[in-house]
Design a protein around this motif. Structure first.
Motif, PDB file in Angstrom:
ATOM      1  N   CYS A  72      -5.566  27.463 -35.297  1.00  0.00           N
ATOM      2  CA  CYS A  72      -4.270  27.417 -36.014  1.00  0.00           C
ATOM      3  C   CYS A  72      -4.381  26.831 -37.423  1.00  0.00           C
ATOM      4  O   CYS A  72      -4.002  25.769 -37.660  1.00  0.00           O
ATOM      5  N   ASN A  95      -6.607  32.996 -31.894  1.00  0.00           N
ATOM      6  CA  ASN A  95      -6.295  32.998 -33.206  1.00  0.00           C
ATOM      7  C   ASN A  95      -4.849  32.892 -33.288  1.00  0.00           C
ATOM      8  O   ASN A  95      -3.932  33.984 -33.144  1.00  0.00           O
ATOM      9  N   THR A  97      -3.411  31.808 -36.077  1.00  0.00           N
ATOM     10  CA  THR A  97      -2.806  31.900 -37.333  1.00  0.00           C
ATOM     11  C   THR A  97      -1.982  33.130 -37.737  1.00  0.00           C
ATOM     12  O   THR A  97      -2.453  34.158 -37.227  1.00  0.00           O
TER      13      THR A  97
END
Length: 300
Positions: A72, A95, A97
């Protein structure tokens, strides 16, 4: 919580302890998960040690600690930097992000080439919503269905889960599509408040009317979806494009009278006028999706 219950919970590695990462880590810790954290700025990770987290010295050390590895971070480049030198073999990489569909697919290929399963995620929440069951926040996931099923319960601890498909780019695509709709809504909200601002109208008095109106209009999304899926933009139209374009003139004149810039409205009204000029006055506004599609001749 018993000793057995605590140690039966899936251990988690978390790369990134910004505001969102910290909220995620604390929620897993509170639920009894063993959590190893890493952050590029170590001092930002050490605060979690007081809550029971293990702070890894390097990202590679954190990845090696547990099978379930969650990133993150700030952006895709940050993920590249964090995973450089780490061995993801045998790991399940998730993931969270924010990225694009293409970045999600590229990251999946990267992980699979190194013997890891991959899930991409889109967090539809802000940090205060994490760990709050009634907040309405959730996380979109796409990628390995096997990894999602195995870790579903662990992933659901911070927020609800919505699996949107095996294509690893779909979580980011859903995320950005939803955020794009939100941006359009907030553009309209900003313009509405700008219109009343010069007058003796309290924004707090106007806000309930605005919320009620937007709530009443929201179900029209389902009708738009039906029209797009069928390809018939004239189905059950209540307010056609020709009528809407005429009405838009009033919106623009009012902005002028109130000395408010129309720049949040004009791109949309220009699209409506363009679609009308192509002879689609009997449609509603849904047909403008054709103008936005740059893949073929319909966008010309």
């Amino acid at each position: 919580m018993t000793h057995k219950e605590v140690h039966s919970r899936t251990p988690v590695t978390l790369l990134g302890t910004g505001a969102m990462g910290t909220a995620l880590a604390r929620t897993w810790l509170a639920a009894g998960h063993e959590v190893t954290v890493w952050n590029r700025t170590p001092s930002r990770a050490e605060a979690l040690a007081a809550d029971g987290a293990t702070v890894a010295r390097t990202a590679a050390e954190a990845v090696a600690a547990h099978r379930l590895v969650i990133a993150c971070l700030l952006d895709d480049a940050s993920v590249d930097e964090a995973l450089d030198g780490a061995d993801p073999t045998g790991r399940d990489l998730v993931n969270l992000t924010t990225g694009t569909p293409a970045e999600g697919r590229a990251r999946a290929a990267w992980a699979e080439a190194r013997g890891a399963r991959f899930l991409d995620g889109g967090i539809m929440a802000v940090p205060p919503m994490i760990g709050a069951p009634d907040s309405g926040g959730y996380v979109l996931y796409s990628g390995s269905p096997e990894a999602f099923e195995e870790h579903r319960d662990t992933l659901a601890v911070p927020a609800g889960t919505r699996y949107v498909g095996a294509d690893p780019g779909f979580a980011a695509l859903h995320d950005v599509a939803l955020l794009s709709a939100m941006s359009g809504m907030f553009a309209g909200v900003t313009h509405a408040f700008a219109l009343i601002r010069p007058e003796d109208i309290a924004p707090k008095d106007f806000a309930p009317l605005l919320v009620d109106w937007l709530t009443a209009m929201a179900p029209a999304v389902h009708q738009s979806a039906d029209r797009i899926q069928s390809g018939d933009y004239t189905r059950d139209v209540v307010s056609n494009l020709a009528m809407q374009v005429t009405a838009n003139a009033t919106l623009l004149r009012t902005a002028e009278e109130q000395r408010v810039s129309p720049e949040l409205l004009t791109p949309y009204t220009a699209l409506m006028e363009r679609r009308l000029a192509q002879g689609h006055g009997d449609e509603d506004g849904t047909g403008m999706v054709e103008l936005l599609d740059l893949r073929g001749g319909s966008a010309a």
